[in-house]
Design an enzyme around this catalytic site. Structure first.
Site, PDB file in Angstrom:
ATOM      1  N   GLY A 225      12.240  40.038 -37.208  1.00  0.00           N
ATOM      2  CA  GLY A 225      11.818  40.273 -35.826  1.00  0.00           C
ATOM      3  C   GLY A 225      11.378  41.697 -35.542  1.00  0.00           C
ATOM      4  O   GLY A 225      10.989  42.006 -34.408  1.00  0.00           O
TER       5      GLY A 225
ATOM      6  N   GLN B  95      12.795  47.088 -11.829  1.00  0.00           N
ATOM      7  CA  GLN B  95      14.180  47.608 -11.806  1.00  0.00           C
ATOM      8  C   GLN B  95      14.073  49.116 -11.607  1.00  0.00           C
ATOM      9  O   GLN B  95      14.268  49.911 -12.529  1.00  0.00           O
ATOM     10  CB  GLN B  95      14.896  47.236 -13.115  1.00  0.00           C
ATOM     11  CG  GLN B  95      16.366  47.616 -13.154  1.00  0.00           C
ATOM     12  CD  GLN B  95      17.244  46.830 -12.184  1.00  0.00           C
ATOM     13  OE1 GLN B  95      16.926  45.706 -11.814  1.00  0.00           O
ATOM     14  NE2 GLN B  95      18.342  47.419 -11.736  1.00  0.00           N
TER      15      GLN B  95
ATOM     16  N   LYS C  73      10.776  38.836   3.154  1.00  0.00           N
ATOM     17  CA  LYS C  73      11.333  38.142   1.975  1.00  0.00           C
ATOM     18  C   LYS C  73      12.649  38.791   1.600  1.00  0.00           C
ATOM     19  O   LYS C  73      12.750  40.004   1.544  1.00  0.00           O
ATOM     20  CB  LYS C  73      10.350  38.250   0.794  1.00  0.00           C
ATOM     21  CG  LYS C  73      10.854  37.640  -0.502  1.00  0.00           C
ATOM     22  CD  LYS C  73       9.820  37.712  -1.630  1.00  0.00           C
ATOM     23  CE  LYS C  73      10.082  38.860  -2.559  1.00  0.00           C
ATOM     24  NZ  LYS C  73       9.134  38.923  -3.692  1.00  0.00           N
TER      25      LYS C  73
ATOM     26  N   ARG D 251      15.553  38.575  -1.505  1.00  0.00           N
ATOM     27  CA  ARG D 251      15.867  37.941  -2.784  1.00  0.00           C
ATOM     28  C   ARG D 251      17.347  38.151  -3.081  1.00  0.00           C
ATOM     29  O   ARG D 251      17.855  39.258  -2.942  1.00  0.00           O
ATOM     30  CB  ARG D 251      15.013  38.568  -3.895  1.00  0.00           C
ATOM     31  CG  ARG D 251      14.927  37.686  -5.126  1.00  0.00           C
ATOM     32  CD  ARG D 251      14.227  38.410  -6.250  1.00  0.00           C
ATOM     33  NE  ARG D 251      12.775  38.377  -6.207  1.00  0.00           N
ATOM     34  CZ  ARG D 251      12.033  37.401  -6.698  1.00  0.00           C
ATOM     35  NH1 ARG D 251      12.594  36.333  -7.219  1.00  0.00           N
ATOM     36  NH2 ARG D 251      10.719  37.496  -6.666  1.00  0.00           N
TER      37      ARG D 251
ATOM     38  N   ASP E 105      -0.646  40.280  -4.308  1.00  0.00           N
ATOM     39  CA  ASP E 105       0.605  40.832  -4.831  1.00  0.00           C
ATOM     40  C   ASP E 105       0.318  41.577  -6.131  1.00  0.00           C
ATOM     41  O   ASP E 105      -0.739  41.386  -6.756  1.00  0.00           O
ATOM     42  CB  ASP E 105       1.618  39.698  -5.073  1.00  0.00           C
ATOM     43  CG  ASP E 105       3.053  40.165  -4.854  1.00  0.00           C
ATOM     44  OD1 ASP E 105       3.278  41.386  -4.705  1.00  0.00           O
ATOM     45  OD2 ASP E 105       3.955  39.302  -4.830  1.00  0.00           O
TER      46      ASP E 105
ATOM     47  N   THR F 160       7.718  34.150 -11.751  1.00  0.00           N
ATOM     48  CA  THR F 160       8.124  32.731 -11.713  1.00  0.00           C
ATOM     49  C   THR F 160       7.293  31.928 -10.718  1.00  0.00           C
ATOM     50  O   THR F 160       7.313  30.702 -10.728  1.00  0.00           O
ATOM     51  CB  THR F 160       9.593  32.594 -11.262  1.00  0.00           C
ATOM     52  OG1 THR F 160       9.695  33.088  -9.907  1.00  0.00           O
ATOM     53  CG2 THR F 160      10.518  33.382 -12.167  1.00  0.00           C
TER      54      THR F 160
END
Ligand code: R5P
Length: 293
Positions: A35, A94, A190, A192, A217, A222
């Site tokens: 990998g 993040q 919104k 989350r 956006d 997803t």
């Protein structure tokens, strides 16, 4: 300047090089059976400003390590300056410690790029531009929103459509799109769930009855954000709903979910290869790189 099309963005890199009239240094790459990534420059970069074009869409970790290997090796082989052209910047969402103890992942990634010898970073519609203010390497964020809006006008005939931000963070993008579409703009609330990722929305009083609405956006992952926004727009009587994004990650069944929710179509750029990547960003990248010639 020499352009290095990274393994994740070969075609995009070649297009950028063509627009710049710059030489290309191809990269040989493979994955070892365990990998690990392997890269090799198939040409000289000595004494050159090198632009490595490598978007870091899924698998992000593989694409990121390839980028770091390429940047570090370019410097080791004598490149005078390394510019990382990373249209989709992984880990950018993040961007703070939402819950105590979390990694502020984008800061770690930016430090990795610096440690790998990157002198300048070019991103496109990074999730939150403000993170680049604390980047240890010089960084510039470009926007593909005008290209997407122009595509909607010129190819789809949606002049006068309403530009919608599916959350507060995308408001500036919708506003920018509306300067080209000319049909006004707005945004939806919104929330989350920080643990499950589930999206909650309230009732919205948007006046979109009979209107064509385009949701703008930075990215679709997803598809949850677009699905929940489409449902509200349809309830409010929008006649047509389209989604336009810079980075169509479209994880798993995202596209199917979006279309099944009543969204009439999705348009994205080729920052990430996908079935909807119809808007080319090479001219945008080449324009920025021309400043480095
Ligand atoms: C979040 O604020 C971003 O701008 C996007 O709206 C979001 O990341 C899209 O993710 P998903 O498609 O999973 O809802």
């Amino acid at each position: 300047m020499k352009v290095v099309p990274g393994p994740a963005s070969r075609e995009l890199g070649l297009r950028v090089a063509e627009l710049l009239g710059a030489d290309v240094v191809p990269v040989k790459h493979k994955l070892f059976p365990d990998g690990e990534s392997y890269v090799r420059f198939d040409g000289s970069v000595e004494g050159e400003t090198v632009a490595i074009v490598q978007s870091t869409y899924p698998p992000q970790d593989k694409h990121l390590i390839e980028l770091c290997l390429l940047a570090d090796t370019a410097k080791d082989l004598g490149a005078s300056r390394v510019i990382a052209v990373v249209p989709y910047m992984a880990y950018a969402r993040q961007d703070k410690r939402f819950l105590s103890g979390e990694a502020v992942s984008i800061d770690t990634v930016l430090k990795l790029l610096e440690a790998s010898g990157v002198d300048k970073l070019i991103t496109v519609d990074i999730h939150n531009r403000d993170v680049l203010k604390r980047s240890p390497v010089e960084a510039v964020d470009l926007t593909a929103i005008p290209l997407l809006a122009r595509y909607m006008v010129e190819e789809k005939g949606f002049s006068g459509a309403f530009a919608l931000a599916p959350d507060r963070g995308a408001l500036e993008r919708a506003e920018e799109a509306s300067t080209i579409l000319g049909g006004g703009f707005g945004w939806l609330r919104k929330e989350r769930d920080l643990v499950t990722g589930e999206i909650r929305r309230g009732e919205e009083l948007l006046d979109v009855e009979g209107r064509t609405v385009i949701i703008f956006d930075d990215m679709i992952s997803t598809g949850g954000t677009i699905v929940t926004a489409t449902e509200i727009l349809k309830k409010r009587g929008a006649s047509r709903v389209y989604a336009a994004c810079t980075h169509p990650l479209l994880v798993g069944e995202a596209l199917k979910r979006i279309l099944e929710s009543g969204c009439d179509g999705v348009v994205g750029t080729d920052s990430v290869p996908s079935p909807v990547s119809v808007v080319q960003i090479a001219p945008l990248l080449a324009r920025e790189l021309r400043n480095e010639l």
